[in-house]
Design an enzyme around this catalytic site. Structure first.
Site, short mmCIF file in Angstrom:
data_model
loop_
_atom_site.label_atom_id
_atom_site.label_comp_id
_atom_site.label_asym_id
_atom_site.label_seq_id
_atom_site.Cartn_x
_atom_site.Cartn_y
_atom_site.Cartn_z
N GLY A 25 0.86 -1.17 0.00
CA GLY A 25 0.00 0.00 0.00
C GLY A 25 0.90 1.22 0.00
N SER A 26 0.29 2.39 0.09
CA SER A 26 1.09 3.62 0.01
C SER A 26 2.15 3.67 1.12
CB SER A 26 0.17 4.84 0.08
OG SER A 26 -0.76 4.70 1.15
N GLU A 28 3.89 1.41 2.34
CA GLU A 28 5.01 0.48 2.14
C GLU A 28 5.87 0.86 0.95
OE1 GLU A 28 1.72 -0.58 2.50
OE2 GLU A 28 2.12 -0.73 4.65
N GLU A 47 -3.93 -10.71 2.08
CA GLU A 47 -2.90 -10.91 3.11
C GLU A 47 -3.00 -12.27 3.79
OE1 GLU A 47 -4.71 -8.28 2.59
OE2 GLU A 47 -3.35 -6.57 2.33
N HIS A 70 0.17 -4.16 4.61
CA HIS A 70 -0.28 -2.78 4.55
C HIS A 70 -1.05 -2.40 5.82
CE1 HIS A 70 -1.47 1.04 3.14
NE2 HIS A 70 -2.74 0.74 2.93
N HIS A 281 -9.53 -31.52 20.52
CA HIS A 281 -10.49 -30.78 19.72
C HIS A 281 -11.91 -31.13 20.15
CE1 HIS A 281 -12.12 -29.78 15.38
NE2 HIS A 281 -12.70 -29.10 16.32
N GLY A 401 -6.02 -25.24 12.76
CA GLY A 401 -7.27 -25.53 12.06
C GLY A 401 -7.86 -24.32 11.37
N1 TZD Z 1 -13.27 -20.64 8.99
C1 TZD Z 1 -11.94 -20.77 9.20
C2 TZD Z 1 -11.02 -19.66 8.84
N2 TZD Z 1 -11.45 -21.88 9.73
C3 TZD Z 1 -12.28 -22.89 10.08
N3 TZD Z 1 -11.72 -23.97 10.64
C4 TZD Z 1 -13.66 -22.80 9.83
C5 TZD Z 1 -14.11 -21.64 9.29
C6 TZD Z 1 -14.63 -23.91 10.23
N4 TZD Z 1 -14.48 -25.14 9.45
C7 TZD Z 1 -13.80 -26.23 9.94
O1 TZD Z 1 -13.22 -26.29 11.04
S1 TZD Z 1 -13.84 -27.53 8.86
C8 TZD Z 1 -14.76 -26.66 7.74
C9 TZD Z 1 -15.03 -25.37 8.21
C10 TZD Z 1 -15.80 -24.37 7.45
C11 TZD Z 1 -15.20 -27.31 6.47
C12 TZD Z 1 -14.15 -27.34 5.42
O2 TZD Z 1 -14.72 -27.94 4.28
P1 TZD Z 1 -13.85 -28.57 3.15
O3 TZD Z 1 -13.45 -30.01 3.68
O4 TZD Z 1 -14.72 -28.67 1.95
O5 TZD Z 1 -12.60 -27.86 2.97
P2 TZD Z 1 -14.40 -31.26 4.09
O6 TZD Z 1 -13.53 -32.44 3.86
O7 TZD Z 1 -15.61 -31.25 3.25
O8 TZD Z 1 -14.69 -31.13 5.55
#
Ligand code: TZD
Ligand code: CA
Length: 531
Positions: A25-26, A28, A47, A70, A281, A401
């Site tokens: 951005g500006s 940087e 980003e 930025h 988890h 995750g």
């Molecule tokens: N947003 C972000 C940034 N991270 C997350 N982990 C999620 C939302 C929630 N989330 C999960 O934890 S698994 C998942 C989501 C939305 C589904 C991903 O779907 P996919 O894979 O199509 O990549 P599968 O194999 O169909 O689960």
């Protein structure tokens, strides 16, 4: 006079930080203008993708990566990715451009108000130098802080009028500085631990990502063989610390209290190395340890050691710890664990391939040293069962995750390691969070192969919805996304492969080529949970 900018580039050069990941951005532009010819700037279009690419690059090189964002808006876009960098202990030196010093207080456009606070608590340390003459020293501190155990992201905000000013006398010695670490066991600790491991009747090893990042995989194999111990990978695995076809290998532990206790039942000593205890988890209350089991935790992260709910910990350099234990522990004389059964080949049902059939085909045709970046959330256990990871640095998964790592990190790993082919396994949901990294792959002509496992849904959330009694929750399906058109729009060759034969043809052709390819593979939905 040496300017702050000249001294900064010399500092970065000395630290090997000549690849800059950024979105400008500006604020940087004064830093980036006249970039020396031995530096390269890797432009990401969002980003989150910038940080994900840098994360993959840093993990694959084993060295810090430099990021330039930025101001506050760019930092905010990158912050989701920092949840992953934090838990994978990825050393990222993140800088952000700030408005002119004298105007920040007025909150002019693009001033980053209270810049050091913004990225916390997802960085180890953050700062905005109090004076231009302290910029180079602050960046030096940033590099050493990111690189110190536990490694992780750091953040420095630099007002853009600082770059042209005098670096000052304090910058004179910075580029030549080194900070090294020791962190091995004391003689007494090594003797005690060796005695404990040798005395155990039925020890088990649980290995985590820091074994792979320390490139201590071979020592882990020697230790497992000396102990004739089964080896599990710690839950929610972001890396592969142990060859997954070795006879001692047992699999990845489930990410649940009771699930882990059941898997480790019968062992009298549980030795966890290079992982938190544990990264649970699913909420699954139960006993934290099997009856009669002791837990010993070796970690490079004092925070991990302190927050664990059970066990005794030693904070130590992981590579040195594994090397010295592998050398000190005598062969137990116990029989080696029997290799676990391999899963039967998955059936290939044309029209909707099973994930297992796709992974079998990938394993059969990919080079033995291929690197996998996985962000397909419902099929993780199938990947571990069916794809072989042999050498260090063969597997990456978002450590917290946080989705949006997979596709950019695949691009970053391929940039870091042109000698190994990188295969991105990305869900049709996950692909969207960092999709614009495809453009960077095309611009740099990186031969990364992106495989979109397309089941039209957030499969893992569907499975969780079943467990949490929330099956009528909205927003769980993602139908009608045309990945071939999206990839083409970013300049990446793409094909939909609905049958096993088409998949194998396109996959082998992609491996024979030298440019990025995306394969959109329709698959059946599976549950990520064990029955
Ligand atoms: N947003 C972000 C940034 N991270 C997350 N982990 C999620 C939302 C929630 N989330 C999960 O934890 S698994 C998942 C989501 C939305 C589904 C991903 O779907 P996919 O894979 O199509 O990549 P599968 O194999 O169909 O689960
Ligand atoms: Ca999906």
């Amino acid at each position: 006079m040496t300017t702050v900018k000249e001294a900064t580039f010399e500092l970065l050069r000395r630290h090997g930080l000549t690849t800059l990941f950024g979105n400008p951005g500006s604020n940087e532009l004064p830093f980036l203008a006249g970039l020396p010819s031995d530096f390269r700037y890797v432009l990401g279009l969002h980003e989150g993708a910038v940080a994900g690419m840098a994360d993959g690059y840093a993990q694959a090189t084993g060295r810090p990566a430099f990021v330039n964002l930025h101001a506050a808006a760019g930092t905010g876009n990158a912050m989701g990715a920092l949840t992953n960098a934090w838990y994978s202990h990825t050393p990222l030196v993140i800088t952000a451009g700030q408005q002119v010093r004298s105007t920040i207080g007025q909150e002019v456009m693009l001033s980053n108000v209270d810049a050091p606070t913004l990225p916390r608590p997802l960085v180890k340390w953050s700062s905005e130098p109090a004076d231009p003459s302290d910029v180079v020293r602050t960046l030096s501190q940033a590099v050493f802080t990111a690189s110190a155990d536990p490694q992780g992201p750091v953040y420095v905000s630099v007002p853009y009028d600082d770059w042209a000013t005098d670096a000052g006398i304090a910058a004179e010695h910075l580029a030549a500085r080194t900070v090294s670490r020791a962190g091995a066991f004391t003689t007494d600790q090594l003797a005690d631990l060796t005695a404990t491991l040798t005395a155990a009747n039925n020890p088990v090893l649980v290995l985590g990502p820091d074994v792979d990042s320390a490139r201590a995989n071979d020592s882990a194999v020697r230790l497992a063989e000396a102990l004739s111990a089964p080896v599990w990978v710690a839950p929610s695995a972001p890396r592969c610390p142990f060859p997954n076809r070795h006879p001692c290998f047992r699999g990845v532990l489930p990410a649940a209290v009771d699930g882990i206790t059941r898997k480790l039942d019968g062992h009298d000593l549980i030795i966890v190395i290079g992982a938190p205890v544990f990264r649970y988890h699913e909420y699954d209350p139960g006993r934290y340890l099997p009856d009669g089991a002791e837990l010993l935790h070796l970690t490079c992260d004092p925070g991990e050691a302190a927050r664990a709910p059970m066990g005794s910990a030693v904070v130590v350099d992981i590579r040195s710890a594994l090397e010295s234990l592998a050398a000190a522990v005598p062969a137990s004389g116990r029989p080696m664990p029997a290799p676990r059964e391999r899963p039967a080949p998955a059936p290939a049902v044309d029209g909707v391939l099973t994930p297992g059939a796709v992974f079998d085909a990938i394993n059969a045709h990919a080079p033995a040293d291929a690197v996998y970046v996985n962000e397909a959330t419902s099929t993780v256990s199938e990947v571990w069962d069916r794809i072989e990871f042999d050498s260090p640095g063969s597997y990456y998964f978002p450590a917290s995750g946080g989705l949006g790592f997979g596709l950019p990190a695949a691009v970053g790993v391929q940039l870091a390691d042109p000698g190994r082919r990188v295969i991105g396994l990305v869900g049709d949901g996950s692909a969207n969070y960092g999709l614009s990294a495809l453009w960077t792959a095309a611009q740099w002509n990186l031969p990364v192969v992106i495989i979109v496992l397309n089941n039209g849904t957030y499969g893992a959330l569907r499975a969780f919805a079943g467990k949490l009694d929330a099956t009528d929750a909205p927003g769980l399906d993602v139908p009608d996304i045309d990945f071939c058109s999206l990839a083409a729009g970013y300049g990446v060759d793409a094909h939909r492969t609905p049958t096993a034969d088409e998949f194998i043809d396109r996959f082998t052709a992609a491996l024979a080529g030298t440019s990025p390819v995306l394969l959109d593979v329709p698959i059946a939905t599976v549950s990520p949970f064990e029955d």
